[in-house]
Structure formats: C-alpha cells, structure tokens
Scaffold this active site. Structure first.
Site, short mmCIF file in Angstrom:
data_model
loop_
_atom_site.label_atom_id
_atom_site.label_comp_id
_atom_site.label_asym_id
_atom_site.label_seq_id
_atom_site.Cartn_x
_atom_site.Cartn_y
_atom_site.Cartn_z
N GLU A 151 0.82 -1.22 0.00
CA GLU A 151 0.00 0.00 0.00
C GLU A 151 0.85 1.26 0.00
OE1 GLU A 151 -4.42 -0.85 1.78
OE2 GLU A 151 -3.05 0.26 3.04
N HIS B 170 9.95 -26.19 1.07
CA HIS B 170 9.28 -27.27 0.35
C HIS B 170 8.09 -26.77 -0.44
CE1 HIS B 170 11.74 -30.31 2.38
NE2 HIS B 170 11.78 -29.40 3.34
N LYS C 15 -14.11 0.83 -3.22
CA LYS C 15 -15.10 1.16 -2.18
C LYS C 15 -16.33 1.78 -2.83
CE LYS C 15 -11.95 2.14 1.67
NZ LYS C 15 -11.36 3.22 2.44
O1 PA5 Z 1 -2.99 1.59 5.90
C1 PA5 Z 1 -4.14 2.00 5.84
O2 PA5 Z 1 -4.43 3.17 6.12
C2 PA5 Z 1 -5.27 1.10 5.45
O3 PA5 Z 1 -4.86 -0.12 4.98
C3 PA5 Z 1 -6.18 0.87 6.66
O4 PA5 Z 1 -5.46 0.25 7.69
C4 PA5 Z 1 -7.41 0.01 6.32
O5 PA5 Z 1 -8.04 0.49 5.17
C5 PA5 Z 1 -8.39 0.05 7.48
O6 PA5 Z 1 -8.75 1.38 7.73
P1 PA5 Z 1 -9.41 1.83 9.08
O7 PA5 Z 1 -8.45 1.63 10.16
O8 PA5 Z 1 -9.74 3.27 8.86
O9 PA5 Z 1 -10.64 1.00 9.28
#
Ligand code: PA5
Length: 423
Positions: free
Chosen positions: A276, A302, A414
């Site tokens: 990410e 393995h 989303k």
């Molecule tokens: O790194 C990030 O910001 C995202 O991957 C969030 O952790 C994920 O989308 C979950 O978001 P939230 O904590 O707002 O529910």
C-alpha cells in the site's frame, strides 16, 4: 541490536553486477541521508513519535487492570492496518494469550462463515468487542460492529460493558457513536496511518490485555529510530537503497522469509506495508511498486524454494534469522544409520542449518539475498523489526518520489462496492 547483513549481495555483485548491488551504488544514496530525513520530518508522520509519546498508555493499563477478569473472549473487529498489527502481536506472543486465560478472535474479514463461526464460539455475556478503525467509517468493520451490537442489544446486554473502540480522536462515525453512547475509546493520533499504527493503541490495547512488556516494545522501536534516523547511521537507508536499486534492475519482488513460525504473521504485516505504501501511480501516470511475497523458513523450502533457486532472477530474499528460540528441543538418539546426521541434534540446530544451507544455496545461484538477525523473539526485537520496516518505507517513498502514506488506489473499489449494494 538488530543486525543487518548484505555481504551476500556484494559477493553476488562481484560475479554478476547486473543482478546485485555494490557498495558504490549504495553510497550514492547514503549521501542523501540529510535531504531524505528533512523531507520525511516535514511530513508530520506520527509513527515516528509513537515510541516516545504514548499518551494513552496509562489509560489502557488502567482499563486492562480493571476489566481483564470480566471477560472470557475478546473479539477484535478491524481490517488492514487496524488488524494486522494486533495479529502479529498475538501470533508472536501466543504463550502470553494462553497464560492470560483469554480466548482471542480476530475478525479480519466479512465472510459470513467466519462471523458465524466466531459467534458460535464466544460466550456473549463474557465477551469484549474491540472495534478498531482509524477512519471510523470502514464498511467492513462497521458492518461487523452493527452485527454484534444488535446481538448484544437483543440479549439486553449493556453495550458500554461489551464494546471498546480504538479510533481517530475526532473524526468518523465511531468517534461520534462513542461520545453519544459513552463507550470507552482510545485514540489513534490523527497523523498515524493504518499500516503505521501497530505501536499506537491499535496494538497496545490487545498487547496490554495479554500482558506484553510494552516498554520493551517501544524501547526496541526507539532504538532503531535513534540510531538509524536521528543519529543518521545509514543501515535502514541502505536497506531501502538495496530494495530500490534492485527494483531498477528488475528485481521487483521482495520475499520476506523469517526462520521462525512466531514471525509468520509479520510477513503479512510487511505485505500490507510495502504494497500500500509503495505501489503507486505517479503524476506522469507511470507506475511504481515492489511486490512483497510472504514466506516461512523452513516450511516454504518445500514450497517456494525451487522457484527462488531456479526460477527467474526477479527477487530479493530478505531472511530474518533468530539466533535463539525460546525453547531448546532435542531430537532423540536415532539408531537408524540413514538418520545419523539428525541423531542427538536439536530442532534448533536443524532450523539453523536449514537457514544457512538455503541462504548459501541461493547465493551460489547468484540470487540476491540479505539477512536481518535478531538474538531472540521478544518485545524489544519485535519493536525493532516494526520500526526498521516502517522507517525503510519512508526512505523508499523518497527514492521513488511518491507519497508512501496514502492509498488512493483502494478508493475506487469502495465506491463500486456501494454501487453494487445499491442495485
Ligand atoms: O494503511 C491504511 O491506512 C489502510 O490499509 C487501513 O489500515 C485500512 O483500510 C483500514 O482502515 P481503518 O483503520 O480506517 O478501518
């Protein structure tokens, strides 16, 4: 102190420069330390402050002391960074879960079978739901929350005794709900993003409930920050440089291969962090990214090793070596001559030999690899690993010239999800 060893890369470079990196290439980037540091500091990144500034810590400790004994089950609701950090802690310290007497369930998905399964297993009247979402609006987590809220209400349970929130201090639905319904909640600082939140209440609430030594965890993280950011020792920067240069040389896959089952989930956490943060489209529409691949030694010898050894030379293998396991487990005397080599050794020695053998075999095949070594798996060393990787992402963001701290690519799905639900 965590040890970072990339001598195998230099060895490979001497035989095959296009498939590895050399000290001179690394040095080109370490010269920029001050510039990178200045840029990183200008970004107001909350994760850099967490080891030193735990303003919620005492509140969490008090909560745990007062309430731990009331519960048999703890269900964590969350996804992404709000779940992966806690999952690492729980997997690394599973002995502490046993000792605490608590049963902990991580609902990291909205699969109805998973939710049903967990619902079947818990004693609702003695369950604490730990709802963790930074934004306070994530549909997966909120859907789970509404589901269990409804279950509790149907059984006339007082919701204040069954829910605790970990969320943004100000914004989001969950914060609003907490204020209106007087739900105990802990704050994730506004400038701490999901995948950088493990050392915030996201990891601390569950960590304290199972009696982790939080001070040691924070000391480990601070230790890395002090040496490799504030004092400008270039080890973490060198790690990022190696990842970056190898990506330019078509080694776009980073395999994280700890030789410790307790660190298996750390690889999943690393997958999110690298994917990410660095997988981005730049302003000129070009794409960058490094693909993380989780692996486990010796298990995946393995499964994946054949590919690593003889497949395309498109990977950097990052080994994590643990010098001393918590337990020493002997292999008994074996009277079969065929297994003489195992007789009266220990599993510890076998694991170590497998690690050394695998690493050498990959080096012989000129497959880039480096090693992070910790002396043991404990809070201090885990804190070091968390911060080492988080800091390396900040440097990588500078090199790739991208914002490593947003995730715009997640938004479109989303929007479409909402459209599909509305049909
Ligand atoms: O790194 C990030 O910001 C995202 O991957 C969030 O952790 C994920 O989308 C979950 O978001 P939230 O904590 O707002 O529910």
């Amino acid at each position: 102190m965590l040890n970072f060893d990339y001598t195998n890369l230099i060895q490979i470079y001497n035989k095959d420069p296009k498939n590895s990196v050399c000290q001179a290439e690394i040095h080109l980037f370490s010269k920029n330390f001050k510039t990178y540091k200045k840029s990183i500091q200008s970004k107001n990144l909350g994760f850099l402050d967490l080891p030193k500034n735990q303003f919620e810590l005492q509140k969490i400790v008090d909560f745990a002391k007062e309430n731990r004994s009331k519960y048999e089950d703890i269900v964590i609701l969350g996804i992404g960074g709000s779940m992966l950090g806690p999952q690492v802690l729980l997997d690394v310290f599973d002995q502490k879960i046993l000792d605490s007497g608590l049963k902990i369930h991580c609902l990291d998905n909205i699969d109805p079978d998973l939710i049903f399964h967990v619902t079947q297993k818990i004693n609702l009247t003695k369950t604490l739901f730990l709802v963790q979402t930074k934004s306070g609006t994530t549909p997966e987590t909120l859907a789970q929350f509404f589901y269990f809220l409804d279950l509790c209400k149907k059984q006339n349970l007082e919701i204040q005794s069954h829910f605790v929130f970990v969320t943004d201090p100000v914004v989001g639905y969950l914060r609003k709900f907490a204020i209106e319904n007087k739900i105990i909640s802990f704050e994730i600082p506004a400038n701490v993003g999901g995948r950088f939140s493990v050392l915030s209440p996201v990891g601390l609430v569950i960590g304290i409930l199972i009696n982790l030594d939080i001070n040691n965890l924070m000391d480990g993280a601070q230790n890395i920050l002090q040496s490799y950011f504030y004092e400008e020792n270039p080890e973490v920067l060198n790690f990022s440089t190696i990842q970056y240069i190898l990506a330019q040389k078509n080694k776009n896959i980073n395999v994280l291969m700890p030789y410790s089952s307790r660190l298996k989930t750390l690889s999943s956490w690393f997958v999110q962090l690298l994917s990410e943060s660095i997988g981005k489209q730049k302003k000129d529409q070009s794409s960058v990214g490094i693909t993380p691949l989780p692996s486990l030694g010796a298990t995946d010898q393995h499964s994946q090793l054949q590919l690593f050894k003889e497949g395309p030379n498109d990977k950097l293998i990052i080994f994590i070596e643990v010098q001393k396991q918590e337990r020493k487990l002997p292999i008994p005397e074996i009277l079969e001559p065929e297994f003489d080599y195992l007789s009266q050794k220990s599993f510890n020695e076998l694991l170590k030999a497998e690690f050394l053998g695998t690493r050498q075999s990959l080096t012989e095949s000129l497959k880039p690899n480096l090693t992070l070594t910790i002396d043991k798996v404990d809070e201090f060393n885990l804190g070091q690993l968390f911060m080492f990787f988080q800091l390396s992402i900040a440097f990588l963001g500078e090199m790739f010239e991208i914002n490593a701290f947003d995730q715009p690519g997640v938004e479109r799905s989303k929007v479409l999800t909402k459209e599909f639900l509305a049909r």
